[in-house]
Design a protein around this motif. Structure first.
Motif, PDB file in Angstrom:
ATOM      1  N   GLY A  44      57.793  62.508  45.300  1.00 58.76           N
ATOM      2  CA  GLY A  44      58.914  62.336  46.223  1.00 58.76           C
ATOM      3  C   GLY A  44      58.983  63.422  47.273  1.00 58.76           C
ATOM      4  O   GLY A  44      59.270  63.157  48.441  1.00 58.76           O
ATOM      5  N   SER A  45      58.712  64.642  46.862  1.00 58.78           N
ATOM      6  CA  SER A  45      58.750  65.729  47.838  1.00 58.78           C
ATOM      7  C   SER A  45      57.587  65.623  48.831  1.00 58.78           C
ATOM      8  O   SER A  45      57.759  65.916  50.020  1.00 58.78           O
ATOM      9  N   ALA A  46      56.435  65.197  48.377  1.00 60.93           N
ATOM     10  CA  ALA A  46      55.311  65.011  49.297  1.00 60.93           C
ATOM     11  C   ALA A  46      55.588  63.874  50.270  1.00 60.93           C
ATOM     12  O   ALA A  46      55.261  63.959  51.460  1.00 60.93           O
ATOM     13  N   SER A  47      56.211  62.809  49.787  1.00 59.93           N
ATOM     14  CA  SER A  47      56.560  61.691  50.653  1.00 59.93           C
ATOM     15  C   SER A  47      57.599  62.109  51.691  1.00 59.93           C
ATOM     16  O   SER A  47      57.487  61.766  52.868  1.00 59.93           O
ATOM     17  N   GLY A  48      58.592  62.861  51.258  1.00 59.77           N
ATOM     18  CA  GLY A  48      59.600  63.348  52.195  1.00 59.77           C
ATOM     19  C   GLY A  48      59.017  64.287  53.232  1.00 59.77           C
ATOM     20  O   GLY A  48      59.385  64.233  54.409  1.00 59.77           O
ATOM     21  N   ALA A  49      58.112  65.138  52.812  1.00 70.10           N
ATOM     22  CA  ALA A  49      57.471  66.054  53.754  1.00 70.10           C
ATOM     23  C   ALA A  49      56.645  65.296  54.783  1.00 70.10           C
ATOM     24  O   ALA A  49      56.623  65.657  55.966  1.00 70.10           O
ATOM     25  N   ALA A  50      55.975  64.230  54.368  1.00 71.42           N
ATOM     26  CA  ALA A  50      55.198  63.427  55.308  1.00 71.42           C
ATOM     27  C   ALA A  50      56.114  62.733  56.316  1.00 71.42           C
ATOM     28  O   ALA A  50      55.775  62.631  57.504  1.00 71.42           O
ATOM     29  N   LEU A  51      57.282  62.269  55.864  1.00 72.15           N
ATOM     30  CA  LEU A  51      58.223  61.645  56.789  1.00 72.15           C
ATOM     31  C   LEU A  51      58.797  62.663  57.771  1.00 72.15           C
ATOM     32  O   LEU A  51      58.971  62.357  58.958  1.00 72.15           O
ATOM     33  N   VAL A  52      59.094  63.862  57.301  1.00 72.47           N
ATOM     34  CA  VAL A  52      59.594  64.906  58.193  1.00 72.47           C
ATOM     35  C   VAL A  52      58.547  65.255  59.242  1.00 72.47           C
ATOM     36  O   VAL A  52      58.858  65.444  60.422  1.00 72.47           O
ATOM     37  N   LEU A  53      57.298  65.326  58.825  1.00 72.94           N
ATOM     38  CA  LEU A  53      56.219  65.601  59.767  1.00 72.94           C
ATOM     39  C   LEU A  53      56.099  64.486  60.800  1.00 72.94           C
ATOM     40  O   LEU A  53      55.899  64.740  61.993  1.00 72.94           O
ATOM     41  N   ALA A  54      56.240  63.233  60.375  1.00 68.66           N
ATOM     42  CA  ALA A  54      56.161  62.111  61.309  1.00 68.66           C
ATOM     43  C   ALA A  54      57.310  62.145  62.313  1.00 68.66           C
ATOM     44  O   ALA A  54      57.118  61.874  63.504  1.00 68.66           O
ATOM     45  N   VAL A  55      58.499  62.501  61.858  1.00 71.18           N
ATOM     46  CA  VAL A  55      59.642  62.598  62.775  1.00 71.18           C
ATOM     47  C   VAL A  55      59.439  63.750  63.753  1.00 71.18           C
ATOM     48  O   VAL A  55      59.758  63.623  64.943  1.00 71.18           O
ATOM     49  N   ALA A  56      58.897  64.852  63.292  1.00 72.96           N
ATOM     50  CA  ALA A  56      58.642  65.993  64.174  1.00 72.96           C
ATOM     51  C   ALA A  56      57.599  65.647  65.237  1.00 72.96           C
ATOM     52  O   ALA A  56      57.743  66.013  66.402  1.00 72.96           O
ATOM     53  N   VAL A  57      56.571  64.930  64.848  1.00 72.72           N
ATOM     54  CA  VAL A  57      55.551  64.513  65.813  1.00 72.72           C
ATOM     55  C   VAL A  57      56.142  63.554  66.831  1.00 72.72           C
ATOM     56  O   VAL A  57      55.880  63.644  68.038  1.00 72.72           O
ATOM     57  N   ALA A  58      56.977  62.628  66.367  1.00 72.61           N
ATOM     58  CA  ALA A  58      57.616  61.683  67.288  1.00 72.61           C
ATOM     59  C   ALA A  58      58.532  62.419  68.266  1.00 72.61           C
ATOM     60  O   ALA A  58      58.604  62.053  69.449  1.00 72.61           O
ATOM     61  N   ALA A  59      59.230  63.435  67.794  1.00 69.55           N
ATOM     62  CA  ALA A  59      60.099  64.198  68.687  1.00 69.55           C
ATOM     63  C   ALA A  59      59.283  64.991  69.705  1.00 69.55           C
ATOM     64  O   ALA A  59      59.711  65.168  70.850  1.00 69.55           O
ATOM     65  N   LEU A  60      58.130  65.468  69.315  1.00 69.85           N
ATOM     66  CA  LEU A  60      57.276  66.197  70.255  1.00 69.85           C
ATOM     67  C   LEU A  60      56.686  65.282  71.322  1.00 69.85           C
ATOM     68  O   LEU A  60      56.496  65.697  72.461  1.00 69.85           O
ATOM     69  N   LEU A  61      56.400  64.043  70.955  1.00 72.94           N
ATOM     70  CA  LEU A  61      55.773  63.133  71.895  1.00 72.94           C
ATOM     71  C   LEU A  61      56.737  62.553  72.916  1.00 72.94           C
ATOM     72  O   LEU A  61      56.312  62.053  73.952  1.00 72.94           O
ATOM     73  N   THR A  62      58.022  62.603  72.630  1.00 71.16           N
ATOM     74  CA  THR A  62      58.991  62.022  73.574  1.00 71.16           C
ATOM     75  C   THR A  62      59.549  63.049  74.512  1.00 71.16           C
ATOM     76  O   THR A  62      59.389  64.191  74.443  1.00 71.16           O
TER      77      THR A  62
END
Length: 62
Positions: A44-62
């Motif tokens: 669960g923690s690895a899955s949450g960390a992957a989602l946080v990373l995806a949100v951070a990448v999306a925020a950087l791209l916009t």
């Protein structure tokens, strides 16, 4: 409309990737010492960390 489709596609890919990462890391943790609660927490923690990373990448791209 075009951006909405791309955001939905990115969200779907990010969720599937996070689920796969969580499953694999939980399974590897379970193989380590055969304790299910620890495997669930690690996955669960690895899955949450992957989602946080995806949100951070999306925020950087916009």
């Amino acid at each position: 409309m075009q951006n909405l489709v791309l955001v939905g596609l990115y969200a779907a890919v990010a969720l599937l990737t996070a689920a796969a990462i969580g499953t694999i890391s939980g399974w590897l943790s379970w193989l380590d010492d055969r304790r299910v609660p620890r495997a669930v927490l690690v996955g669960g923690s690895a899955s949450g960390a992957a989602l946080v990373l995806a949100v951070a990448v999306a925020a950087l791209l916009t």
